[in-house]
Scaffold this motif. Structure first.
Motif, PDB file in Angstrom:
ATOM      1  N   GLY A 269       9.893   1.881   3.280  1.00  0.00           N
ATOM      2  CA  GLY A 269       9.239   0.593   3.511  1.00  0.00           C
ATOM      3  C   GLY A 269       9.845  -0.509   2.656  1.00  0.00           C
ATOM      4  N   ILE A 270      10.114  -0.207   1.389  1.00  0.00           N
ATOM      5  CA  ILE A 270      10.709  -1.197   0.500  1.00  0.00           C
ATOM      6  C   ILE A 270      12.119  -1.541   0.964  1.00  0.00           C
ATOM      7  CG2 ILE A 270      11.484  -1.619  -1.864  1.00  0.00           C
ATOM      8  CD1 ILE A 270       9.187   0.133  -2.822  1.00  0.00           C
ATOM      9  N   THR A 273      12.032  -3.706   4.020  1.00  0.00           N
ATOM     10  CA  THR A 273      11.551  -5.040   3.665  1.00  0.00           C
ATOM     11  C   THR A 273      12.684  -5.891   3.106  1.00  0.00           C
ATOM     12  OG1 THR A 273       9.316  -4.237   3.207  1.00  0.00           O
ATOM     13  CG2 THR A 273       9.950  -6.336   2.213  1.00  0.00           C
ATOM     14  N   VAL A 434       6.206  -5.720  -0.817  1.00  0.00           N
ATOM     15  CA  VAL A 434       6.681  -4.662  -1.719  1.00  0.00           C
ATOM     16  C   VAL A 434       5.585  -4.282  -2.705  1.00  0.00           C
ATOM     17  CG1 VAL A 434       8.288  -4.165  -3.599  1.00  0.00           C
ATOM     18  CG2 VAL A 434       9.132  -5.206  -1.493  1.00  0.00           C
ATOM     19  N   GLN A 437       3.051  -1.905  -1.328  1.00  0.00           N
ATOM     20  CA  GLN A 437       3.532  -0.588  -0.912  1.00  0.00           C
ATOM     21  C   GLN A 437       2.895   0.558  -1.695  1.00  0.00           C
ATOM     22  OE1 GLN A 437       5.475  -0.397   1.762  1.00  0.00           O
ATOM     23  NE2 GLN A 437       5.502   1.844   1.760  1.00  0.00           N
ATOM     24  N   TYR A 440      -0.404   1.311  -0.196  1.00  0.00           N
ATOM     25  CA  TYR A 440      -0.232   1.973   1.101  1.00  0.00           C
ATOM     26  C   TYR A 440       0.129   3.444   0.914  1.00  0.00           C
ATOM     27  CZ  TYR A 440       1.701   3.049   5.706  1.00  0.00           C
ATOM     28  OH  TYR A 440       1.969   3.636   6.923  1.00  0.00           O
ATOM     29  N   ASN A 441       1.013   3.731  -0.042  1.00  0.00           N
ATOM     30  CA  ASN A 441       1.411   5.124  -0.279  1.00  0.00           C
ATOM     31  C   ASN A 441       0.234   5.973  -0.746  1.00  0.00           C
ATOM     32  OD1 ASN A 441       4.053   4.621   0.468  1.00  0.00           O
ATOM     33  ND2 ASN A 441       4.763   4.237  -1.629  1.00  0.00           N
ATOM     34  N   ARG A 456      -1.298  -1.609   8.259  1.00  0.00           N
ATOM     35  CA  ARG A 456      -0.173  -2.541   8.166  1.00  0.00           C
ATOM     36  C   ARG A 456      -0.584  -4.006   8.389  1.00  0.00           C
ATOM     37  NH1 ARG A 456       4.449   0.066   6.207  1.00  0.00           N
ATOM     38  NH2 ARG A 456       4.831   2.014   7.326  1.00  0.00           N
TER      39      ARG A 456
END
Length: 599
Positions: A269-270, A273, A434, A437, A440-441, A456
């Motif tokens: 994801g990072i 991004t 970021v 994230q 989210y993790n 999301r």
């Protein structure tokens, strides 16, 4: 769904049943675990004209598979490999039915057909455990970083090339005696190339890997940039701009896939991004550079020469540092080496069983995306939203010159510097995503690594409000010279933040919602938004001159405000909408909730 769609869905269920719990009223049929070997080798396919069915019994490989599946990383890669193979054009048995009606040719030399290979699956090469250094996710961090930087530069160059021509519109129109709207076609046709290019580059990267399409496209992109720079007539400029966009679409399409090959779920994801920030910064960096070039002694042709120089530089860096990252194609190279060194010609990779089929190619890359666009509410409505946002990204190439060059009297070079307001806004949005994230993790781990797509959407909701505010702000602060130029420049902070957060998070939402059909959902989205990106600049001048900057900004701001509820609706009702979808297998509620209900 047609038979190919159902086969792909079954493969995904088979690969990861824990992600798709079946309820009693599920409309999907149960999956039978029968392995079909359709084309393990020439000797196998020639020995019998029918498919060879084998059951998962009595082969030592079965226990090895179970041992590997105990490791979460191995399980994830097995799932990904099965899904990739199922989604690749040409893997379906359907694509070979026509050849089975033809009689087999003689083996030759008076020889009989050899017997089938024993235990054909034993001849299929795989990675050597979860730590195999051949797999891109196990590369050293320095190698991953080098690859990411090179691809980031190549992608930035393609995006940069899309808008640098905006600074050359007026000189080109003057030199060839056409209107400004005709000159804008140089931008619009390039973006139209972005819409059509993925139809070729996406399947090519799945068949032959990531490296080869990236090298071919970098060369073609650079050549057509040179062609524009030396063009003697307008039609050559416009045609070469289209083909430049067509080849430039490859890094925009394939680079995200390379990052998916190299980075795992926690870091992907990072990485994507940061990649997206480069994609959206490119079109906004180009105008001021092009503006200074145009007003210098170099002239407008150097706006394309500099793109060509950047393109050839990216090509050279790619040749030197870019290695193949697509796991199925890495295994093809491994199998080729093993065949050469062992002289065992039965050794092969799963990818080598694939045969290209034109009908299936058109079906998977044209038919299915269009069906999803018009039958899936999530795909249609989010594509409309993202198309509007993407169209405005290129519409700003017309609005900003009017505000800062015509109203505030800046030259083309200085008049391009206010785009940095939008660039900073995009950087802030990227930083915000970021920073979210880790949260989210944590939710992902608490939910047994099963993603809930609606997680999301909150940044997209915030971004939608910010984007609408930015449009109103720009319109009512940029319509007269008595308002200081810094005020409309600062509106770019809100606009840039909105563009980045809406686009990136809605794209992630589509991927999480449709999983094995994500490529088709993104293809539908890319097609629609590229059409808007190509079309919006064509009417921008008429709209602004007819309505005025303030009322044009008000109109666009109102449309943006009307679209804000879309991600809110999907955040609240998205799970129920996906329950009725033929393409979205995502669980409708977190696994933890399901387990509590069972207790």
């Amino acid at each position: 769904m047609d038979i190919v769609d159902r086969d792909l869905e079954k493969a995904e269920f088979d690969a990861s049943p824990q992600m798709f719990p079946r309820s009693g009223d599920d409309h999907r049929e149960a999956l039978a675990r029968t392995v079909t070997v359709s084309s393990s080798g020439s000797s196998t396919s020639s020995s019998d004209s029918t498919s060879i069915h084998r059951q998962n019994t009595g082969v030592s490989r079965a226990s090895t598979q179970r041992d590997l599946e105990r490791h979460p990383t191995a399980l994830s890669r097995i799932q990904t490999a099965r899904s990739q193979h199922s989604a690749t054009v040409g893997q379906s048995l359907k694509s070979r039915r026509s050849t089975r009606t033809k009689p087999l040719p003689e083996f030759g030399g008076g020889k009989p057909y050899p017997p089938p290979l024993p235990a054909q699956e034993e001849f299929v090469v795989e990675f050597d455990g979860v730590d195999d250094p051949l797999h891109a996710q196990n590369w050293p961090f320095r190698k991953k970083l080098t690859t990411a930087l090179v691809l980031g530069f190549v992608t930035l160059t393609a995006a940069f090339g899309s808008s640098i021509f905006s600074a050359a519109i007026r000189p080109v129109a003057t030199q060839f005696g056409v209107s400004g709207e005709v000159g804008i076609l140089g931008v619009s046709l390039y973006v139209l190339g972005f819409a059509t290019g993925p139809l070729m580059w996406a399947p090519l990267s799945e068949l032959y890997g990531r490296r080869m399409p990236l090298l071919i496209s970098s060369f073609g992109f650079s050549i057509f940039a040179v062609a524009v720079a030396v063009a003697k007539d307008l039609q050559t400029i416009l045609l070469c701009r289209f083909w430049g966009g067509f080849f430039g679409a490859c890094p925009l399409t394939v680079t995200a896939a390379v990052f998916s090959d190299m980075f795992d779920n926690r870091t992907r994801g990072i990485a994507i991004t940061v990649f997206s920030m480069a994609v959206f910064a490119g079109p906004l960096l180009a105008p001021f550079i092009g503006g200074f070039i145009v007003i210098s002694h170099l002239g407008w042709r150097w706006t394309e020469y500099i793109v060509a120089i950047m393109g050839f530089t990216g090509l050279g860096l790619s040749i030197m540092s870019l290695e193949e990252t697509y796991p199925p194609v890495i295994l093809v190279s491994k199998a080729s080496e093993l065949r050469r060194r062992t002289h065992n010609w039965g050794i092969h990779a799963k990818q080598e069983e694939i045969e290209v089929d034109l009908r299936e190619l058109l079906e998977k890359n044209l038919s299915r995306p269009l069906r999803m666009l018009f039958t899936e509410p999530i795909v249609l409505l989010l594509s409309i939203y993202m198309a509007f946002v993407y169209g405005l990204l290129y519409l700003f190439l017309t609005i900003y010159p009017i505000v800062f060059q015509q109203i505030h009297g800046m030259n083309p070079g200085v008049g391009g510097l206010p785009y940095f307001g939008m660039i900073i806004g995009e950087l802030i949005a990227g930083l915000y995503i970021v920073l979210t994230q880790p949260s989210y993790n944590r939710k992902l781990m608490a939910n047994n690594n099963v993603p809930i797509p609606e997680w999301r959407l909150p940044p997209a909701i915030i971004g939608g409000v910010s984007f609408s505010i930015g449009l109103f702000w720009c319109g009512w602060s940029g319509y007269k010279a008595s308002i200081h130029w810094i005020v409309p420049t600062l509106s770019g902070l809100c606009s840039g933040f909105g563009i980045m957060s809406i686009f990136l998070q809605c794209l992630n939402y589509l991927v999480d919602s449709y999983l094995m059909f994500a490529a088709s959902a993104i293809a539908a989205n890319t097609f629609l938004r590229s059409l808007c990106g190509a079309g919006f600049p064509l009417f921008a001048t008429y709209m602004i001159n007819g309505m005025g900057v303030q009322w044009a900004g008000t109109l666009l701001g109102c449309v943006a405000a009307c679209l804000v509820p879309l991600p809110i609706i999907f955040y609240l009702k998205g799970a129920k909408i996906r329950e009725k979808s033929k393409f979205a297998p995502t669980p409708t509620k977190p696994v933890s909730e399901s387990s509590e209900g069972d207790e």
